[in-house]
Design a protein around this motif. Structure first.
Motif, PDB file in Angstrom:
ATOM      1  N   GLU A 287       0.442   1.822   2.705  1.00 41.15           N
ATOM      2  CA  GLU A 287       0.343   2.221   1.298  1.00 41.15           C
ATOM      3  C   GLU A 287       0.338   3.743   1.158  1.00 41.15           C
ATOM      4  OE1 GLU A 287      -3.844   3.297   2.188  1.00 41.15           O
ATOM      5  OE2 GLU A 287      -2.301   2.019   3.063  1.00 41.15           O
ATOM      6  N   GLU A 299       5.903  -3.763  -4.758  1.00 40.62           N
ATOM      7  CA  GLU A 299       6.926  -3.540  -3.738  1.00 40.62           C
ATOM      8  C   GLU A 299       8.052  -2.634  -4.220  1.00 40.62           C
ATOM      9  OE1 GLU A 299       4.857  -7.295  -2.427  1.00 40.62           O
ATOM     10  OE2 GLU A 299       5.486  -6.405  -4.337  1.00 40.62           O
ATOM     11  N   ASN A 389       4.109  -6.708   0.249  1.00 39.41           N
ATOM     12  CA  ASN A 389       2.765  -6.160   0.413  1.00 39.41           C
ATOM     13  C   ASN A 389       1.876  -7.226   1.042  1.00 39.41           C
ATOM     14  OD1 ASN A 389       3.545  -3.818  -0.926  1.00 39.41           O
ATOM     15  ND2 ASN A 389       2.772  -4.523  -2.897  1.00 39.41           N
ATOM     16  N   MET A 445      -2.795  -2.945  -3.395  1.00 35.60           N
ATOM     17  CA  MET A 445      -1.413  -3.383  -3.578  1.00 35.60           C
ATOM     18  C   MET A 445      -1.375  -4.767  -4.218  1.00 35.60           C
ATOM     19  SD  MET A 445       0.294  -2.222   0.038  1.00 35.60           S
ATOM     20  CE  MET A 445      -0.765  -3.352   0.949  1.00 35.60           C
TER      21      MET A 445
END
Length: 469
Positions: A287, A299, A389, A445
């Motif tokens: 990340e 994403e 993710n 995320m």
């Protein structure tokens, strides 16, 4: 032209394709191979690199049973054949057979490890096939006797009356000891936290790292000679768990060079190899490729790296995205077998230390075994290639909050962990003359895409309980 249709067979992966042939007074037209349509009906995107034509002047010509180490897409330009296939791969389907009479409106996809043969039923039959590896002269490939009694193929023209080459008249009988093994898996960075976790979910994988020993072979992806000598064609999947993760040291001159070599150049090399050899490349990112201004990263968010480590990881992401078959797995705050934040906090708790931990960096832990489980899921479920993710689930937490969870599980009071800010922590590091890389403050995320594939990430605190136990 409409879509062709697909039919399965008793041999796993061997499928029959009914082509859309258009006939008129002049002859016929067909799309013999149309990638977009073939993939749409369920054929693998196998990446053919060579097209061959075998012209057979006389009825009765019989060829095979040949088992070259590549996938084939076979069809006819003219004439008719009786096709026969035998599964020569390790597993329950070893020795399974399938036969089919084919004309110009039929094609068959033959996966690697399945013996392929045919008998010509009409004069002037042109047999064509696409393959996804180049034929190499002087290499002997496995074969099977046309009259093997175990598979007992019912040839429409008796073999005694057929036209067969001397070579095909002397092929061996079916032998389980010579069954063809599947292509292998390679784990790069096998000594790291993730590399060790991947070994559990991918038993039998070949293991490489910069240092050899204990079943691990040395391989330096920045060494052109070592890369050229490695047998990449033996692999179906390459898992790149190697990375340079010293985010602060990456801000130094030597660290910058090492970071870019490991995190950008090496993945670019692997992406090129994936194109050349057809393997699926799984690469793990961070990340850190984002600047941390979004509350939750998706994403498709454009990369916006802050420091040298982050920039090198972003460059690696771009390179990996050029591999035809790739999973780019972005993750955060990895915890596994090795030195990491949770282990450090547990040690401090045991020693009676009361640390000050940053409270303005927020994200989710990713336990290495969960990251490995997600990887296996993506591969086994044939999920669409692309970026995913992956972290554990649950509420996003700050490093200070995670430290308190570790302390309470270690018998210490949550209040024993005090808070500081990233800016205050950085000032202390820099005052000592040490490098400090900028951090994204928001690291959480979105997990919606990986969930859409049927994978449900485990709650981070549940995983933390198990890890500390």
């Amino acid at each position: 032209m409409s879509l062709p249709s697909l039919e399965t067979t008793p041999i796993p992966g061997l499928v029959v394709v009914r082509l859309d042939r258009r006939d008129d007074s002049r002859g016929f037209f067909k799309e013999n191979w149309q990638r977009e349509k073939m993939v749409a009906i369920g054929l693998p995107d196998f990446g053919p690199v060579q097209n061959n034509v075998s012209f057979n002047s006389d009825r009765g010509v019989t060829r095979g049973i040949h088992t070259e180490p590549w996938d084939k897409f076979v069809s006819l330009a003219t004439g008719r054949i009786f096709g026969a296939w035998v599964d020569m791969r390790e597993g329950e389907s070893f020795g399974a057979t399938f036969t089919l009479e084919m004309d110009t409106a039929v094609a068959v996809f033959v996966p690697r490890g399945v013996g392929n043969s045919y008998q010509v039923l009409e004069d002037a039959t042109a047999y064509t096939y696409l393959v996804n590896e180049h034929w190499r002269p002087g290499v002997a490939y496995p074969a099977l006797a046309l009259d093997d009694p175990t598979v007992a193929i019912a040839w429409p023209i008796p073999l005694a009356e057929a036209i067969i080459s001397d070579k095909d008249q002397n092929n061996p009988a079916l032998d389980p000891s010579t069954a063809i093994a599947p292509k292998k898996t390679l784990i790069i960075g096998a000594r790291g936290q993730l590399g060790r976790a991947l070994q559990v979910d991918f038993p039998g994988a070949d293991l490489v790292d910069l240092v050899a020993g204990d079943g691990v072979t040395a391989l330096d992806l920045t060494d052109p000679a070592a890369v050229a000598a490695w047998p990449w064609h033996e692999y179906a999947t390459v898992l790149n768990a190697a990375a340079y993760t010293a985010v602060d040291v990456a801000e130094t001159a030597d660290g910058r060079r090492t970071s870019w070599a490991a995190n950008a150049t090496a993945p670019a090399t692997l992406a090129g190899l994936a194109r050349d050899h057809g393997f699926t490349l799984v690469h793990y990112s961070s990340e850190y490729v984002f600047d941390g201004t979004a509350e939750e990263h998706t994403e498709d968010e454009p990369v916006s790296p802050l420091g040298v480590y982050a920039q090198s990881k972003a460059a690696g992401d771009i390179a990996v995205g050029l591999a035809p078959r790739h999973y780019l797995v972005r993750t955060s705050w990895v915890i596994g077998d090795g030195k990491n934040f949770v282990r450090t906090m547990a040690d401090l708790a045991a020693k009676g230390v009361s640390p000050s931990v940053v409270s303005d960096q927020v994200g989710r832990l990713t336990f290495a075994d969960e990251l490995s489980r997600a990887t296996k899921h993506l591969i086994d479920s044939n999920a669409s290639f692309g970026t995913y993710n992956v972290s554990n689930s649950g509420a996003a937490m700050s490093w200070a909050e995670i430290a308190r969870e570790v302390f309470t599980r270690s018998g210490r009071a949550a209040e024993d962990v005090s808070e500081t800010t990233t800016a205050e922590y950085a000032a202390g590091v820099l005052e000592k003359g040490n490098p400090f890389a900028p951090r994204p403050l928001q690291s959480a995320m979105s997990l919606a895409k990986i969930r859409a594939t049927g994978f449900e990430p485990e709650d981070a605190l549940v995983a933390l309980d198990r890890y500390l136990a």
